[in-house]
Write a protein that holds these residues in place. Sequence first.
Motif, PDB file in Angstrom:
ATOM      1  N   ARG A   1       9.885  11.932  -7.006  1.00  0.00           N
ATOM      2  CA  ARG A   1      10.849  10.826  -6.906  1.00  0.00           C
ATOM      3  C   ARG A   1      12.056  11.229  -6.066  1.00  0.00           C
ATOM      4  O   ARG A   1      13.186  10.828  -6.349  1.00  0.00           O
ATOM      5  CB  ARG A   1      11.319  10.365  -8.297  1.00  0.00           C
TER       6      ARG A   1
ATOM      7  N   HIS B   1       5.480  10.373  -5.938  1.00  0.00           N
ATOM      8  CA  HIS B   1       5.049  10.123  -7.313  1.00  0.00           C
ATOM      9  C   HIS B   1       5.423  11.295  -8.211  1.00  0.00           C
ATOM     10  O   HIS B   1       5.795  11.119  -9.376  1.00  0.00           O
ATOM     11  CB  HIS B   1       3.538   9.900  -7.362  1.00  0.00           C
ATOM     12  N   THR B   2       5.328  12.492  -7.653  1.00  0.00           N
ATOM     13  CA  THR B   2       5.593  13.691  -8.439  1.00  0.00           C
ATOM     14  C   THR B   2       7.079  13.994  -8.552  1.00  0.00           C
ATOM     15  O   THR B   2       7.576  14.388  -9.610  1.00  0.00           O
ATOM     16  CB  THR B   2       4.878  14.907  -7.822  1.00  0.00           C
TER      17      THR B   2
ATOM     18  N   GLY C   1       0.793  -1.223   0.000  1.00  0.00           N
ATOM     19  CA  GLY C   1       0.000   0.000   0.000  1.00  0.00           C
ATOM     20  C   GLY C   1       0.823   1.270   0.000  1.00  0.00           C
ATOM     21  O   GLY C   1       0.290   2.359  -0.268  1.00  0.00           O
TER      22      GLY C   1
ATOM     23  N   GLY D   1       3.183   2.356  -2.030  1.00  0.00           N
ATOM     24  CA  GLY D   1       3.430   3.005  -3.314  1.00  0.00           C
ATOM     25  C   GLY D   1       2.373   4.024  -3.675  1.00  0.00           C
ATOM     26  O   GLY D   1       2.674   5.190  -3.962  1.00  0.00           O
ATOM     27  N   ASP D   2       1.104   3.624  -3.649  1.00  0.00           N
ATOM     28  CA  ASP D   2       0.018   4.520  -4.028  1.00  0.00           C
ATOM     29  C   ASP D   2      -0.161   5.663  -3.042  1.00  0.00           C
ATOM     30  O   ASP D   2      -0.687   6.722  -3.405  1.00  0.00           O
ATOM     31  CB  ASP D   2      -1.293   3.735  -4.144  1.00  0.00           C
ATOM     32  N   ALA D   3       0.262   5.446  -1.801  1.00  0.00           N
ATOM     33  CA  ALA D   3       0.049   6.462  -0.768  1.00  0.00           C
ATOM     34  C   ALA D   3       1.094   7.573  -0.790  1.00  0.00           C
ATOM     35  O   ALA D   3       0.893   8.630  -0.193  1.00  0.00           O
ATOM     36  CB  ALA D   3       0.031   5.803   0.609  1.00  0.00           C
ATOM     37  N   GLN D   4       2.211   7.372  -1.493  1.00  0.00           N
ATOM     38  CA  GLN D   4       3.287   8.367  -1.518  1.00  0.00           C
ATOM     39  C   GLN D   4       3.060   9.359  -2.666  1.00  0.00           C
ATOM     40  O   GLN D   4       3.712   9.302  -3.700  1.00  0.00           O
ATOM     41  CB  GLN D   4       4.637   7.666  -1.664  1.00  0.00           C
ATOM     42  N   LEU D   5       2.154  10.292  -2.460  1.00  0.00           N
ATOM     43  CA  LEU D   5       1.746  11.204  -3.522  1.00  0.00           C
ATOM     44  C   LEU D   5       2.876  12.148  -3.926  1.00  0.00           C
ATOM     45  O   LEU D   5       3.100  12.389  -5.119  1.00  0.00           O
ATOM     46  CB  LEU D   5       0.520  12.000  -3.063  1.00  0.00           C
TER      47      LEU D   5
ATOM     48  N   SER E   1       8.430  -7.112  -1.697  1.00  0.00           N
ATOM     49  CA  SER E   1       7.080  -7.614  -1.936  1.00  0.00           C
ATOM     50  C   SER E   1       6.965  -9.112  -1.695  1.00  0.00           C
ATOM     51  O   SER E   1       5.865  -9.633  -1.486  1.00  0.00           O
ATOM     52  CB  SER E   1       6.645  -7.301  -3.374  1.00  0.00           C
TER      53      SER E   1
END
Length: 285
Positions: free
Chosen positions: A172, A169-170, A160, A162-166, A267
């Motif tokens: 890196r 994402h922008t 979870g 990956g998607d939570a690190q907003l 993972s």
Amino acid sequence: MLPSERNDLNESDAPAPTSRRVPTLVVAYDDPTAREGHRDLAVEMPVNLVYGSVPYAVMMTTPSDLVDFAYGFSLTEGIVESVDEIRSVRVEDGDGGLRLVVDLAPGRLREHLARKRAISGRTGCGVCGIDDLAALPKAEPRAHAVQAVGIESIQRALLGMGDAQLLNHTTRAVHAAAWADRDGNLLALREDVGRHNGLDKLIGALMRERTDPREGFVVITSRCSFEMVEKAATFGAAILVAISAPTSLAIDRARLHDMTLCAIARSDTLTVFTGRERLLLAAER
């Protein structure tokens, strides 16, 4: 210049091992068995820089090339302007670490002592503002009444992240620290360019929500050095999961605080360094 070509080194330049082998337990999320092994960890050690007889700063380092470190630190901190202003560097054993005693030319020493020390907080420094080994952070040991957590919960939290690190994402370019409940659901996540700052932000958020540290675990995306363990221990967390490897001092502090430390978390597998008793493998559910 290669180390073998240098003729100005002495034994005090390498006073301690730079790596340490520790026992590990490698766990696969879908396999009921665990594989015992060993891993070499980078040694992390506090080094107190002393000018004349006055402590200046404590830096966390790998204890190699310390004389070089003293010269470079002195220049980049503005304490000296040239190599000629350093007369000698001596490496000494200290209480819980090492001391680098730097002998400055008389004029430079007077200027240094007259100047008020001001080291700005750096994104990669966990002990800014400390000038003596005795002041190194150490959380009060706590008794952890924590129920065991299934490794599938840790896997769920990791997936979870990956998607939570907003922000990451922008950009890196930032680290994250997250809090998961015992089922692996992410309840809070904070990001920052500094790994220590990210964890401090997370702990602050959990404090404001009056979160019970016994009801979950911390996940960090960075390597796990001693101060990350200390911060988690100060909050009261009993389980810390790191995506990258720990240092030797992180292992020591996790044992001191009776914490479960898992690292190199991927993972498919994770490596358990301390506190195996708080983890439930597939066969133990």
